[in-house]
Scaffold this motif. Structure first.
Motif, short mmCIF file in Angstrom:
data_model
loop_
_atom_site.label_atom_id
_atom_site.label_comp_id
_atom_site.label_asym_id
_atom_site.label_seq_id
_atom_site.Cartn_x
_atom_site.Cartn_y
_atom_site.Cartn_z
N GLN A 98 0.81 -1.22 0.00
CA GLN A 98 0.00 0.00 0.00
C GLN A 98 0.85 1.27 0.00
N ILE A 99 2.16 1.16 0.24
CA ILE A 99 2.97 2.38 0.19
C ILE A 99 3.01 2.94 -1.22
N ALA A 100 2.86 2.09 -2.22
CA ALA A 100 2.80 2.58 -3.61
C ALA A 100 1.55 3.42 -3.81
N THR A 101 0.44 2.97 -3.25
CA THR A 101 -0.81 3.74 -3.33
C THR A 101 -0.67 5.05 -2.58
N ASP A 102 -0.06 5.00 -1.40
CA ASP A 102 0.16 6.22 -0.62
C ASP A 102 0.95 7.23 -1.44
N PHE A 103 1.98 6.77 -2.13
CA PHE A 103 2.82 7.66 -2.93
C PHE A 103 2.05 8.22 -4.12
N ARG A 104 1.26 7.36 -4.78
CA ARG A 104 0.48 7.81 -5.93
C ARG A 104 -0.56 8.85 -5.54
N THR A 105 -1.04 8.80 -4.30
CA THR A 105 -2.06 9.76 -3.86
C THR A 105 -1.44 11.04 -3.33
N GLY A 106 -0.12 11.17 -3.45
CA GLY A 106 0.51 12.43 -3.12
C GLY A 106 1.25 12.51 -1.80
N LYS A 107 1.32 11.43 -1.08
CA LYS A 107 2.05 11.47 0.20
C LYS A 107 3.55 11.48 -0.07
N SER A 108 4.28 12.21 0.74
CA SER A 108 5.74 12.28 0.61
C SER A 108 6.36 11.01 1.20
N LEU A 109 7.63 10.80 0.91
CA LEU A 109 8.34 9.65 1.47
C LEU A 109 8.33 9.71 3.00
N LYS A 110 8.53 10.91 3.55
CA LYS A 110 8.52 11.07 5.00
C LYS A 110 7.15 10.75 5.58
N GLU A 111 6.09 11.22 4.92
CA GLU A 111 4.74 10.93 5.40
C GLU A 111 4.47 9.43 5.40
N ILE A 112 4.91 8.75 4.35
CA ILE A 112 4.70 7.30 4.26
C ILE A 112 5.46 6.59 5.38
N ALA A 113 6.70 6.98 5.60
CA ALA A 113 7.50 6.37 6.67
C ALA A 113 6.83 6.62 8.03
N ASP A 114 6.30 7.82 8.23
CA ASP A 114 5.64 8.16 9.50
C ASP A 114 4.33 7.41 9.68
N ILE A 115 3.52 7.34 8.63
CA ILE A 115 2.23 6.65 8.70
C ILE A 115 2.41 5.20 9.13
N HIS A 116 3.44 4.57 8.60
CA HIS A 116 3.67 3.15 8.89
C HIS A 116 4.65 2.92 10.04
N ASN A 117 5.02 4.00 10.73
CA ASN A 117 5.90 3.93 11.91
C ASN A 117 7.18 3.14 11.66
N LEU A 118 7.77 3.31 10.50
CA LEU A 118 8.92 2.50 10.13
C LEU A 118 10.12 2.72 11.04
N SER A 119 10.37 3.96 11.43
CA SER A 119 11.55 4.21 12.27
C SER A 119 11.37 3.59 13.66
N THR A 120 10.16 3.66 14.21
CA THR A 120 9.90 3.10 15.53
C THR A 120 9.90 1.58 15.51
N ILE A 121 9.19 1.01 14.55
CA ILE A 121 9.06 -0.45 14.47
C ILE A 121 10.41 -1.11 14.21
N ASN A 122 11.23 -0.49 13.35
CA ASN A 122 12.50 -1.10 12.95
C ASN A 122 13.69 -0.56 13.73
N HIS A 123 13.44 0.37 14.66
CA HIS A 123 14.51 0.95 15.48
C HIS A 123 15.62 1.56 14.62
N ILE A 124 15.18 2.42 13.68
CA ILE A 124 16.12 3.07 12.77
C ILE A 124 15.84 4.57 12.76
N SER A 125 16.77 5.33 12.20
CA SER A 125 16.58 6.78 12.12
C SER A 125 15.49 7.11 11.10
N ASN A 126 14.95 8.30 11.20
CA ASN A 126 13.95 8.75 10.22
C ASN A 126 14.53 8.76 8.81
N PHE A 127 15.79 9.18 8.69
CA PHE A 127 16.43 9.21 7.38
C PHE A 127 16.50 7.81 6.76
#
Length: 89
Positions: A43-72
């Motif tokens: 669904q991240i492809a759909t998120d991107f197609r609908t205009g969400k930025s890479l940062k917004e997608i990473a935040d929506i799916h809590n990637l930095s928290t879940i994977n214990h990585i930096s936002n970058f």
């Protein structure tokens, strides 16, 4: 015959040769996580197609928290998931 690891085969002065170990590891992790995201979060492809930025997608799916990585690194993982990454690591 021993096989050189990628870091040993990079000529000095090239982009990857100038990275320190933690930077190189973060890039490699982002690439690998991107491949996982392609399978587990299509669904991240759909998120991107609908205009969400890479940062917004990473935040929506809590990637930095879940994977214990930096936002970058999370943003780079999303980028790799969307565009793919064709290299040898």
């Amino acid at each position: 015959m021993t096989t050189a690891i990628l870091e040993d085969r990079l000529p000095p002065g090239t982009f990857f040769a100038d990275l320190d170990g933690s930077q190189f590891s973060a890039i490699r992790y982002a690439v690998r996580l991107g491949k996982v995201l392609q399978e587990s979060l299509p669904q991240i492809a759909t998120d991107f197609r609908t205009g969400k930025s890479l940062k917004e997608i990473a935040d929506i799916h809590n990637l930095s928290t879940i994977n214990h990585i930096s936002n970058f690194t999370a943003i780079e993982a999303v980028r790799c998931a969307l565009r793919g990454y064709h290299s040898n690591y």
